[in-house]
Design a protein around this motif. Structure first.
Motif, PDB file in Angstrom:
ATOM      1  N   UNK A 342     -22.365  56.316 109.941  1.00 17.76           N
ATOM      2  CA  UNK A 342     -23.310  58.510 109.920  1.00 17.76           C
ATOM      3  C   UNK A 342     -23.742  57.638 108.213  1.00 17.76           C
ATOM      4  N   UNK A 343     -23.586  57.344 107.488  1.00 11.72           N
ATOM      5  CA  UNK A 343     -24.105  56.389 105.822  1.00 11.72           C
ATOM      6  C   UNK A 343     -25.395  56.001 106.506  1.00 11.72           C
ATOM      7  N   UNK A 344     -24.726  55.455 107.126  1.00  8.40           N
ATOM      8  CA  UNK A 344     -26.326  53.981 107.654  1.00  8.40           C
ATOM      9  C   UNK A 344     -26.754  54.680 108.147  1.00  8.40           C
ATOM     10  N   UNK A 345     -26.993  55.821 109.123  1.00  7.59           N
ATOM     11  CA  UNK A 345     -27.679  56.690 109.994  1.00  7.59           C
ATOM     12  C   UNK A 345     -28.118  57.230 109.672  1.00  7.59           C
ATOM     13  N   UNK A 346     -28.059  58.105 108.617  1.00  5.89           N
ATOM     14  CA  UNK A 346     -28.201  58.768 107.188  1.00  5.89           C
ATOM     15  C   UNK A 346     -29.411  58.146 106.493  1.00  5.89           C
ATOM     16  N   UNK A 347     -28.774  57.108 105.775  1.00  5.58           N
ATOM     17  CA  UNK A 347     -29.995  56.533 104.994  1.00  5.58           C
ATOM     18  C   UNK A 347     -30.995  55.655 105.644  1.00  5.58           C
ATOM     19  N   UNK A 348     -31.023  55.512 106.620  1.00  6.15           N
ATOM     20  CA  UNK A 348     -31.978  55.184 107.674  1.00  6.15           C
ATOM     21  C   UNK A 348     -32.629  56.161 108.045  1.00  6.15           C
ATOM     22  N   UNK A 349     -32.476  57.422 108.253  1.00  5.69           N
ATOM     23  CA  UNK A 349     -33.691  58.214 108.582  1.00  5.69           C
ATOM     24  C   UNK A 349     -33.948  59.260 107.714  1.00  5.69           C
ATOM     25  N   UNK A 350     -33.519  58.724 106.202  1.00  6.53           N
ATOM     26  CA  UNK A 350     -34.246  59.229 104.651  1.00  6.53           C
ATOM     27  C   UNK A 350     -35.113  57.953 104.659  1.00  6.53           C
ATOM     28  N   UNK A 351     -35.314  57.065 104.694  1.00  5.25           N
ATOM     29  CA  UNK A 351     -36.040  55.857 104.749  1.00  5.25           C
ATOM     30  C   UNK A 351     -37.099  55.344 105.595  1.00  5.25           C
ATOM     31  N   UNK A 352     -36.685  56.831 106.496  1.00  8.79           N
ATOM     32  CA  UNK A 352     -38.373  56.209 108.109  1.00  8.79           C
ATOM     33  C   UNK A 352     -38.807  57.616 107.648  1.00  8.79           C
ATOM     34  N   UNK A 353     -37.864  58.860 107.829  1.00  8.07           N
ATOM     35  CA  UNK A 353     -39.123  59.909 107.889  1.00  8.07           C
ATOM     36  C   UNK A 353     -39.278  60.668 107.217  1.00  8.07           C
ATOM     37  N   UNK A 354     -38.553  60.634 106.004  1.00 12.32           N
ATOM     38  CA  UNK A 354     -39.250  61.406 104.951  1.00 12.32           C
ATOM     39  C   UNK A 354     -40.288  60.791 104.854  1.00 12.32           C
ATOM     40  N   UNK A 355     -40.623  59.841 103.790  1.00 12.21           N
ATOM     41  CA  UNK A 355     -42.260  59.197 103.531  1.00 12.21           C
ATOM     42  C   UNK A 355     -42.973  58.735 104.424  1.00 12.21           C
ATOM     43  N   UNK A 356     -42.604  59.024 105.355  1.00 14.42           N
ATOM     44  CA  UNK A 356     -43.806  59.109 106.674  1.00 14.42           C
ATOM     45  C   UNK A 356     -44.053  61.146 106.504  1.00 14.42           C
ATOM     46  N   UNK A 357     -43.373  62.297 106.738  1.00 11.44           N
ATOM     47  CA  UNK A 357     -43.573  63.297 106.242  1.00 11.44           C
ATOM     48  C   UNK A 357     -44.137  62.987 105.385  1.00 11.44           C
ATOM     49  N   UNK A 358     -43.970  62.840 104.051  1.00  7.57           N
ATOM     50  CA  UNK A 358     -44.370  62.949 102.697  1.00  7.57           C
ATOM     51  C   UNK A 358     -46.205  62.665 103.336  1.00  7.57           C
ATOM     52  N   UNK A 359     -45.746  61.358 103.608  1.00  5.51           N
ATOM     53  CA  UNK A 359     -47.171  61.290 103.782  1.00  5.51           C
ATOM     54  C   UNK A 359     -48.127  61.479 104.654  1.00  5.51           C
ATOM     55  N   UNK A 360     -48.256  62.164 105.403  1.00  2.76           N
ATOM     56  CA  UNK A 360     -48.947  63.778 106.179  1.00  2.76           C
ATOM     57  C   UNK A 360     -49.171  64.904 105.479  1.00  2.76           C
ATOM     58  N   UNK A 361     -48.380  65.341 104.123  1.00  3.38           N
ATOM     59  CA  UNK A 361     -48.719  66.778 103.634  1.00  3.38           C
ATOM     60  C   UNK A 361     -49.622  65.989 103.036  1.00  3.38           C
ATOM     61  N   UNK A 362     -49.412  65.324 102.210  1.00  4.86           N
ATOM     62  CA  UNK A 362     -50.069  65.332 100.883  1.00  4.86           C
ATOM     63  C   UNK A 362     -51.671  64.829 100.593  1.00  4.86           C
ATOM     64  N   UNK A 363     -52.973  64.748 101.754  1.00  8.72           N
ATOM     65  CA  UNK A 363     -54.150  64.918 102.037  1.00  8.72           C
ATOM     66  C   UNK A 363     -53.987  65.865 102.807  1.00  8.72           C
ATOM     67  N   UNK A 364     -53.096  67.016 103.008  1.00  2.00           N
ATOM     68  CA  UNK A 364     -53.758  68.004 103.877  1.00  2.00           C
ATOM     69  C   UNK A 364     -53.382  68.680 102.592  1.00  2.00           C
ATOM     70  N   UNK A 365     -53.311  68.915 102.024  1.00  2.00           N
ATOM     71  CA  UNK A 365     -53.278  69.894 100.776  1.00  2.00           C
ATOM     72  C   UNK A 365     -54.517  69.816 100.374  1.00  2.00           C
ATOM     73  N   UNK A 366     -55.380  69.037 100.331  1.00  2.00           N
ATOM     74  CA  UNK A 366     -56.681  69.515  99.852  1.00  2.00           C
ATOM     75  C   UNK A 366     -57.495  70.195 100.912  1.00  2.00           C
ATOM     76  N   UNK A 367     -57.583  69.547 101.688  1.00  2.00           N
ATOM     77  CA  UNK A 367     -57.436  69.905 102.817  1.00  2.00           C
ATOM     78  C   UNK A 367     -57.632  71.958 103.118  1.00  2.00           C
ATOM     79  N   UNK A 368     -56.577  71.560 102.927  1.00  2.00           N
ATOM     80  CA  UNK A 368     -55.493  73.172 103.307  1.00  2.00           C
ATOM     81  C   UNK A 368     -55.967  74.127 102.616  1.00  2.00           C
ATOM     82  N   UNK A 369     -56.411  73.787 101.199  1.00  2.00           N
ATOM     83  CA  UNK A 369     -56.797  74.630  99.833  1.00  2.00           C
ATOM     84  C   UNK A 369     -58.320  74.912 100.168  1.00  2.00           C
ATOM     85  N   UNK A 370     -58.738  74.027 100.300  1.00  2.00           N
ATOM     86  CA  UNK A 370     -60.100  74.566 100.560  1.00  2.00           C
ATOM     87  C   UNK A 370     -60.564  75.872 101.343  1.00  2.00           C
TER      88      UNK A 370
END
Ligand SMILES: Nc1ncnc2c1ncn2[C@@H]1O[C@H](COP(=O)(O)OP(=O)(O)O)[C@@H](O)[C@H]1O
Ligand SMILES: [Mg+2]
Lengths: 378, 232
Positions: A342-370
């Motif tokens: 379980x811990x291994x699955x969680x680690x893998x999940x955190x290291x793959x899903x989180x960074x990508x999700x974050x990467x999609x959010x960063x640029x949107x900030x500017x576009x969304x606040x125009x």
């Protein structure tokens, strides 16, 4: 609460449609991403299973194995040795063991012949491991013949096939009666292959080793903890090498994902402007993009992980086996016991899903606040 | 119902290209009527419309909606008011390509969290109302200009807004479609909706559908003319 859920459903709907509308971009990303998860998960599952396997193997073995040396090489233990050891404080049990290797010229395979100490096997019967069951198509009740090194043919009846779990130890095992073993190998009477000693208190193991050397100077005590350490260091080293290779791959992926996810196309910017003008809040746009990143990475994670599981436990890690030749030499071929940590699955999940999700959010900030009025001026 | 008091709007403030697009506008948009902002290109029509529609904030001045001052509200509340009170029709229609007509129409309903089935039912009523039911599932890029505009009208009406705002709505339409569009506007105004347009198209400005014309020049209101119906 209900409108909130309903709203998220709408946003997920919209984002799923957007992914479908931009098939090329979405698919390319998904494929690369899935591959990355697949590789990472394969290595993680494999090393984890292997380490567990090794620990389990060694857990059943005695604390000390005593070998006799002649000219620095392992030799048979002559009669009387066990008596010579006598009583050493802390030793629970001493046992002379009988085992050896047999080369099967029919299948060009090596088997380990062994006298079972923890069970009684009737004369003329054997118990075999799963590898023999597969390669020689044996099952309980079958007869099987082996040509001994003396040239004569010995026939045994298979009494039982060992359980499939923990194949690393038992795959190529052939267990038999002591008398049969001695007859088959023409083993000198009273001799043993080595001596096993069980020590209850781990702190006394080294002491016992020293006393053994005193009593029998021509012998070599092998401590289980040392074997464990050697195994662990081999595994860690191999894993470290794999991880070094992988980190390069991850970096490349990071750059790729950043470009794909971070760069908003003119079309996407235009759409965000429209959505804002027709009443979407900045938060709605960001939530919508969050779902996009989350859906893509979650899907990649699930597909990649399942593929890795199949790869490791059903195809014996075939794709990367060459990289891990060291282990392959350690043991020719075996199926690992499927297990998920379980811990291994969680680690893998955190290291793959989180960074990508974050990467999609960063640029949107500017576009969304125009300001929403920009859409009037295209 | 929608009042502007001394509205001024500046672009690029403090820079060498500082430009005052609106220079002190006072006006009062009547409810359930069709009002037109007319004037030459660059006179500030679109800028004024974005302020009326809460898409942008004025640099100075007050905006009052139904007597309530809304110029100082934070973005969140302004968006909420915009979504509930205003429907927008843009010059380029601004539909989302790749989505069907009906999916475009229900987009303004997403943030409110109305269940999808309800949104679809409402969109279907609107489509039928504008004789567009047969194009329900067509991708918007396959629709003709007139059809696209009717989809845009449906989208603007989805949240049942009090006020409908359109910037140069006939710029991409021929005379026949423009006349049809004006007929739709009249129906909406007669049903109680307030309509605000910008246009320099004589077909619109001189149409009998229009109740009041505001003339703009260089960011100032130069004339207000009531043209058609008697005022209550
Ligand atoms: N975002 C902006 N930045 C700078 N100047 C702008 C901007 N938007 C509009 N303007 C200027 O304000 C003036 C009025 O523009 P606009 O309201 O679009 O006029 P109209 O719609 O009547 O043609 C124009 O001179 C235009 O160049
Ligand atoms: Mg304009």
């Amino acid at each position: 609460m209900k409108p909130w859920i309903e709203r998220q459903r709408h946003l997920i709907d919209f984002t799923a449609q957007s992914l479908a509308r931009r098939k090329g971009k979405s698919l390319g990303l998904l494929v690369v991403y899935t591959l990355l998860v697949f590789v990472l998960a394969s290595v993680a599952l494999y090393t984890h299973a292997l380490r567990n396997e090794a620990t389990r193997v060694l857990a059943g073995t005695p604390e000390i194995v005593l070998q006799r040396l002649i000219a620095g090489r392992h030799d048979l233990v002559p009669p009387g040795y066990i008596e010579k050891i006598g009583r050493i404080r802390g030793v629970q049990k001493i046992e002379g063991r009988l085992w050896g290797y047999y080369y099967d010229s029919v299948l060009k395979a090596n088997y380990t012949f062994m006298v079972a100490t923890d069970r009684e096997i009737a004369p003329g019967e054997i118990v075999v491991g799963p590898a023999l069951e597969r390669t020689r198509e044996l099952s309980a009740g079958n007869g099987v013949s082996f040509r001994a090194y003396t040239g004569e043919l010995h026939t045994f009846i298979v009494a039982e096939v060992l359980a499939h779990e923990s194949e690393l130890v038992s795959a190529d095992l052939v267990l038999m009666n002591a008398a049969d073993f001695r007859r088959f190998f023409a083993y000198p009477a009273g001799h043993h292959t080595d001596i096993a000693l069980w020590v209850a208190n781990p702190l006394e193991v080294r002491n016992v080793g020293v006393k053994l050397l005193d009593a029998l100077p021509d012998s070599r005590p092998i401590l289980r903890e040392e074997v464990l350490r050697t195994y662990a260091s081999i595994f860690d080293w191999r894993e470290g090498m794999m991880l070094a290779l992988l980190s390069a791959a991850i970096l490349a992926f990071g750059i790729f994902a950043w470009e794909k996810a971070a760069g908003l196309s003119a079309e996407e910017k235009r759409e965000i402007g429209i959505l804002k003008a027709i009443g979407w809040e900045t938060g709605d746009v960001i939530a919508m993009k969050f779902w996009e990143g989350f859906l893509v990475s979650l899907l990649a994670f699930l597909v990649g992980y399942v593929a890795a599981y199949v790869h490791v436990f059903h195809f014996e890690f075939a794709l990367f086996a060459p990289v891990l030749k060291g282990w392959a030499v350690l043991y020719p071929s075996f199926a690992l016991t499927p297990q998920i940590d379980g811990l291994q699955v969680a680690t893998l999940f955190v290291f793959t899903v989180l960074p990508y999700t974050a990467a999609t959010l960063v640029p949107i900030w500017r576009a969304a606040t125009t300001d929403p009025d920009t859409v009037m001026r295209s | 119902m929608l009042e502007l008091a001394n509205i001024r709007k500046v672009f690029n403030q403090g820079q060498h290209n500082e430009y005052w697009a609106l220079k002190g506008i006072d006006l009062d948009i009547p409810p359930a009527r069709v009002s037109v902002l007319k004037g030459p290109s660059g006179s500030g029509k679109t800028t004024l419309l974005t302020i009326l529609g809460c898409l942008a904030r004025p640099t100075e001045g007050r905006v009052r909606l139904n007597g309530e001052d809304i110029s100082g509200l934070p973005e969140r509340f302004l968006t909420e008011i915009r979504r509930r009170t205003f429907g927008f029709i843009f010059q380029q229609f601004n539909l989302i390509r790749g989505l069907s007509a009906i999916e475009n129409i229900i987009l303004p309903g997403y943030p409110g969290g109305t269940p999808r089935a309800q949104l679809l039912a409402r969109a279907e009523t609107l489509l039928a109302d504008l004789q567009l039911a047969h194009r329900r599932d067509a991708k918007v890029e396959w629709l003709s200009g007139g059809e696209q505009q009717r989809v845009a009208i449906c989208r603007a009406l989805l949240n049942d807004p009090q006020i409908l705002v359109a910037d140069e709505p006939t710029a991409n339409l021929d005379s026949k479609l423009s006349t049809e569009f004006l007929a739709i506007l009249r129906r909406l105004a007669e049903a109680g909706r307030t309509v605000i347009l910008t246009s320099h198209d004589p077909l619109v400005v001189e149409s009998e559908v229009v109740d009041r014309v505001y003339s703009l020049r260089d960011g100032q209101l130069v004339e207000v003319v009531d043209t058609r119906r008697a005022w209550p």
